[in-house]
Design a protein around this motif. Structure first.
Motif, mmCIF file in Angstrom:
data_model
loop_
_atom_site.group_PDB
_atom_site.id
_atom_site.type_symbol
_atom_site.label_atom_id
_atom_site.label_comp_id
_atom_site.label_asym_id
_atom_site.label_seq_id
_atom_site.Cartn_x
_atom_site.Cartn_y
_atom_site.Cartn_z
ATOM 1 N N PHE A 54 -42.039 73.920 50.891
ATOM 2 C CA PHE A 54 -42.497 75.274 51.239
ATOM 3 C C PHE A 54 -42.828 75.363 52.726
ATOM 4 O O PHE A 54 -43.814 75.947 53.120
ATOM 5 N N LEU A 55 -41.979 74.782 53.546
ATOM 6 C CA LEU A 55 -42.235 74.623 54.973
ATOM 7 C C LEU A 55 -42.267 75.943 55.736
ATOM 8 O O LEU A 55 -43.107 76.145 56.598
ATOM 9 N N GLU A 56 -41.339 76.838 55.424
ATOM 10 C CA GLU A 56 -41.265 78.064 56.202
ATOM 11 C C GLU A 56 -40.639 79.185 55.395
ATOM 12 O O GLU A 56 -39.992 78.963 54.374
ATOM 13 N N ILE A 57 -40.887 80.389 55.847
ATOM 14 C CA ILE A 57 -40.198 81.577 55.356
ATOM 15 C C ILE A 57 -39.514 82.125 56.600
ATOM 16 O O ILE A 57 -40.161 82.699 57.461
ATOM 17 N N ARG A 58 -38.243 81.893 56.709
ATOM 18 C CA ARG A 58 -37.555 82.203 57.954
ATOM 19 C C ARG A 58 -36.390 83.146 57.705
ATOM 20 O O ARG A 58 -35.658 83.008 56.736
ATOM 21 N N SER A 59 -36.229 84.073 58.602
ATOM 22 C CA SER A 59 -35.128 85.025 58.529
ATOM 23 C C SER A 59 -33.959 84.529 59.368
ATOM 24 O O SER A 59 -34.148 83.989 60.450
ATOM 25 N N TRP A 60 -32.777 84.733 58.876
ATOM 26 C CA TRP A 60 -31.571 84.425 59.649
ATOM 27 C C TRP A 60 -31.075 85.667 60.383
ATOM 28 O O TRP A 60 -30.173 85.589 61.197
ATOM 29 N N GLN A 61 -31.669 86.806 60.084
ATOM 30 C CA GLN A 61 -31.264 88.054 60.718
ATOM 31 C C GLN A 61 -31.859 88.168 62.116
ATOM 32 O O GLN A 61 -32.877 87.564 62.424
#
Length: 113
Positions: A54-61
């Motif tokens: 659960f390291l990150e919540i990252r967007s590719w946008q």
């Protein structure tokens, strides 16, 4: 797969329940600290820091496109959303903050990312 990779997976699996509790607590704090506006939803995905699986919540946008998508989704007020391909969960979080009823996410087991 190298020994280092195998040990990393073992470590993440061993502490997964602890990391999940910590991540949920951190996310709850961010959700409480920020509002429901599109800018705040995107900011939460940028500031969240977890551990293990659960390291990150990252967007590719691109950030402006991501905010525009959240603005559009809030204006549409969808009852149900199906997301195919979850990656790091940023758009999934945005859908969960905008959908009125149900959000379903489908991804490959283990993912490709």
């Amino acid at each position: 797969m190298t020994l280092r990779n195998r040990l990393g997976i073992f470590y993440r699996n061993l502490f997964a329940s602890t990391h999940l509790k910590q991540a949920k607590s951190r996310l709850d704090s961010l959700l409480e600290a920020y509002g429901e506006d599109p800018e705040s939803i995107v900011r939460i995905t940028e500031e969240f820091k977890g551990s293990g699986w659960f390291l990150e919540i990252r967007s590719w946008q691109i950030r402006t496109e991501f905010i525009g998508m959240v603005v559009w989704a809030k204006a549409q007020k969808p009852a149900n959303i199906l997301e195919i391909g979850t990656a790091n969960g940023a758009t999934l979080l945005a859908w969960c903050r905008t959908a009125a009823n149900k959000v379903v996410s489908v991804d490959l087991q283990g993912g490709i990312h």
